[in-house]
Design a protein around this motif. Structure first.
Motif, PDB file in Angstrom:
ATOM      1  N   ALA A   2       0.837  -1.201   0.000  1.00 62.39           N
ATOM      2  CA  ALA A   2       0.000   0.000   0.000  1.00 62.39           C
ATOM      3  C   ALA A   2       0.873   1.253   0.000  1.00 62.39           C
ATOM      4  CB  ALA A   2      -0.929  -0.015   1.212  1.00 62.39           C
ATOM      5  N   ALA A   3       2.010   1.171   0.702  1.00 58.39           N
ATOM      6  CA  ALA A   3       2.898   2.332   0.777  1.00 58.39           C
ATOM      7  C   ALA A   3       3.800   2.431  -0.464  1.00 58.39           C
ATOM      8  CB  ALA A   3       3.734   2.250   2.042  1.00 58.39           C
ATOM      9  N   GLY A   4       3.646   1.501  -1.392  1.00 53.68           N
ATOM     10  CA  GLY A   4       4.469   1.508  -2.614  1.00 53.68           C
ATOM     11  C   GLY A   4       5.571   0.468  -2.526  1.00 53.68           C
TER      12      GLY A   4
ATOM     13  N   ILE B  72      11.468  -1.520  -2.167  1.00 51.61           N
ATOM     14  CA  ILE B  72      12.540  -2.274  -2.844  1.00 51.61           C
ATOM     15  C   ILE B  72      13.748  -1.354  -3.067  1.00 51.61           C
ATOM     16  CG2 ILE B  72      13.178  -3.427  -5.024  1.00 51.61           C
ATOM     17  CD1 ILE B  72      10.195  -4.382  -5.190  1.00 51.61           C
ATOM     18  N   GLU B  73      13.460  -0.125  -3.480  1.00 49.43           N
ATOM     19  CA  GLU B  73      14.559   0.826  -3.726  1.00 49.43           C
ATOM     20  C   GLU B  73      15.230   1.260  -2.430  1.00 49.43           C
ATOM     21  OE1 GLU B  73      12.563   3.557  -6.283  1.00 49.43           O
ATOM     22  OE2 GLU B  73      13.035   2.357  -8.078  1.00 49.43           O
TER      23      GLU B  73
ATOM     24  N   LEU C 102      18.019  -2.522  -3.478  1.00 47.45           N
ATOM     25  CA  LEU C 102      18.052  -3.644  -4.422  1.00 47.45           C
ATOM     26  C   LEU C 102      18.151  -3.134  -5.854  1.00 47.45           C
ATOM     27  CD1 LEU C 102      17.112  -5.266  -1.946  1.00 47.45           C
ATOM     28  CD2 LEU C 102      15.489  -6.453  -3.400  1.00 47.45           C
ATOM     29  N   ALA C 103      18.936  -3.840  -6.660  1.00 46.89           N
ATOM     30  CA  ALA C 103      19.044  -3.475  -8.073  1.00 46.89           C
ATOM     31  C   ALA C 103      18.198  -4.444  -8.899  1.00 46.89           C
ATOM     32  CB  ALA C 103      20.506  -3.550  -8.499  1.00 46.89           C
TER      33      ALA C 103
ATOM     34  N   ALA D  41      10.950  -1.692 -12.247  1.00 46.17           N
ATOM     35  CA  ALA D  41      10.082  -1.272 -11.145  1.00 46.17           C
ATOM     36  C   ALA D  41       8.601  -1.498 -11.457  1.00 46.17           C
ATOM     37  CB  ALA D  41      10.337   0.195 -10.824  1.00 46.17           C
ATOM     38  N   GLU D  42       8.246  -1.186 -12.681  1.00 47.07           N
ATOM     39  CA  GLU D  42       6.835  -1.296 -13.067  1.00 47.07           C
ATOM     40  C   GLU D  42       6.341  -2.748 -12.968  1.00 47.07           C
ATOM     41  OE1 GLU D  42       4.326  -0.334 -17.061  1.00 47.07           O
ATOM     42  OE2 GLU D  42       6.306   0.563 -16.867  1.00 47.07           O
ATOM     43  N   GLU D  43       7.150  -3.650 -13.518  1.00 47.61           N
ATOM     44  CA  GLU D  43       6.800  -5.071 -13.460  1.00 47.61           C
ATOM     45  C   GLU D  43       6.734  -5.565 -12.020  1.00 47.61           C
ATOM     46  OE1 GLU D  43       9.099  -6.637 -17.388  1.00 47.61           O
ATOM     47  OE2 GLU D  43       9.093  -8.018 -15.678  1.00 47.61           O
TER      48      GLU D  43
END
Ligand code: GDP
Ligand code: MN
Length: 405
Positions: free
Chosen positions: A42-44, A49-50, A54-55, A81-83
């Motif tokens: 919910a918070a993104g 992940i960023e 993480l790469a 990121a989108e995927e």
């Protein structure tokens, strides 16, 4: 001497990210990762992940306590990121073979050259930890076991020796036809795993796949750890994880009283309670032989006081599918009147439900127990010995038209 709650160990299966955190603590190389739950989503998810540094590309993995997630759609790759955001949203809440996905582990995708299999399990046959290795690991390890058993090596380890000897590593590499470039790295890894195996009273520590990269470095891409639940009082950090695991509500409820509740056949109608796993299994066998199905079993451990019996019977009667509860208690010093009193307390509260109880007890004050049951006027049958008890359960089952089972 009997101790309350004493019984055989039941494995507590850790989630992958929990296993990974123990690997990390013991120096076993793992991938960089972060756990995403619905709040994080919910918070993104991408932000999380960023933030974790993480790469991309990443691997998104459903956290459920079963293997074979890859084949069941529980392991996905995201290039960007989108995927990743889309996959996280799709995978949270997913059902994998009856387990709901409440958390995801997102890790940096590792470029790998080979997938190996490595585990240490508590082997009851050799009565020792057993090292299992194969250079043909990954999702098809079962296939390897079937088609090329020669490529899997099994070596019992001496439990008195806490260092893994180099010849064990040489043996498994030779036997399975694996090149020896990674010999030193594998020895180091097995040693770390072996230390972890003892430190956490594990019944199984498994890495599959153990990835080998182009330079020959080893990384644990997956982790399965099963801990003997009898050791949990010594492992407060592990006990705290229990809440995250998906268990039958009655297993948790029973555990509060130190009982072991074991769901057996969902469409069964008989509940079996006893003080010892051997007796429980014998009872289940005899009931099944008669063509009836056991819904659940409950191991009382030691200490059969009226309160404990009442609590255990209450849990059993609370299962909607159970129509008959069989209590089989055999104890030299167990007071049968206590057992009978406990059974009556629980049955009285449950009278309206029309459920039956069959009681087989041996021990002190057996006659007194029979008198208590007779005077209670409750639907309780006292039977002599297990075979006669099973006959009594069968008679009730027939009367209820149990053929529908
Ligand atoms: P399991 O199916 O529940 O055992 O889940 P795993 O974590 O073992 O993942 C399943 C499969 O996905 C592995 O056997 C690998 O083939 C693949 N996989 C998982 N993570 C990675 C990764 O970081 N890189 C690569 N190349 N493959 C991966
Ligand atoms: Mn795996």
């Amino acid at each position: 001497m009997e101790h309350p709650g004493r019984r055989a160990g039941v494995p507590m299966k850790l989630l992958e990210y929990q296993a990974a955190s123990l690997f990390e603590k013991h120096g076993v190389p793992i991938q960089k990762g972060v756990v995403i739950d619905s709040a994080a989503l919910a918070a993104g998810a991408v932000k999380k992940i960023e933030e974790a540094g993480l790469a991309f590309p990443v691997v998104i993995k459903a956290q459920v306590q079963i293997g074979g997630r890859g084949k069941a759609g529980g392991v996905k790759f995201a290039e960007n990121a989108e995927e990743a955001e889309k996959l996280c949203a799709r995978m949270l809440g997913m059902d994998i073979r009856g387990f709901k996905v409440k958390e995801l582990l997102v890790v940096e995708k590792k470029e790998i050259a080979r997938e190996w299999y490595l585990s240490i399990m508590l082997d009851r046959y050799t009565k020792s930890p057993l090292l299992i290795f194969s250079p043909v690991g990954g999702m098809d390890i079962e296939e390897t076991a079937r088609t090329s058993p020669g490529r899997i090596a099994r070596v019992p380890l001496n439990p008195m020796e806490k260092q893994t000897p180099l010849y064990v590593i040489d043996y498994v590499l030779d036997k399975t036809g694996t090149d020896k470039n990674c010999r030193a790295a594998l020895l180091d890894l097995v040693q770390k795993l072996y230390t972890l195996f003892f430190a956490y009273y594990t019944m199984l520590v498994e890495i599959n796949p153990l990835a080998v990269d182009a330079r020959g470095a080893l990384t644990a891409l997956d982790g399965k750890i099963e801990i003997d639940d009898n050791a949990l009082p010594f492992l407060p950090d592990i006990s705290a994880w229990r809440d995250k695991l998906q268990e039958d509500a009655d297993v948790i409820e029973a555990r509060k009283s130190d009982f072991l509740f074991i769901p057996i056949e969902d469409d069964g109608s008989v509940g079996v309670m006893s003080n010892g796993s051997g007796m429980l299994m014998s009872c289940i066998d005899l009931i099944s032989k008669k063509g009836m199905k056991v819904h659940a079993a409950l191991d009382l451990g030691g200490g059969a006081t009226a309160e404990r019996i009442a609590e255990a019977v209450r849990i059993m009667l609370g299962r909607p599918k159970i129509t008959a509860v069989f209590i089989c208690v055999f104890g030299g010093i167990t007071r049968c009147d206590e057992v009978a009193r406990g059974a009556c307390i629980a049955m009285r509260k449950n009278e309206a439900a029309g459920k039956q109880l069959i009681l087989r007890i041996e021990g002190t004050n057996k006659d007194e127990a029979a008198r208590i049951v007779a005077e209670s006027g409750l639907p309780i049958t006292v039977a002599e010995g297990i075979p006669k008890s099973v006959e009594a359960i069968f008679a009730l089952h027939q009367k209820e038209g149990g053929g529908a089972q």
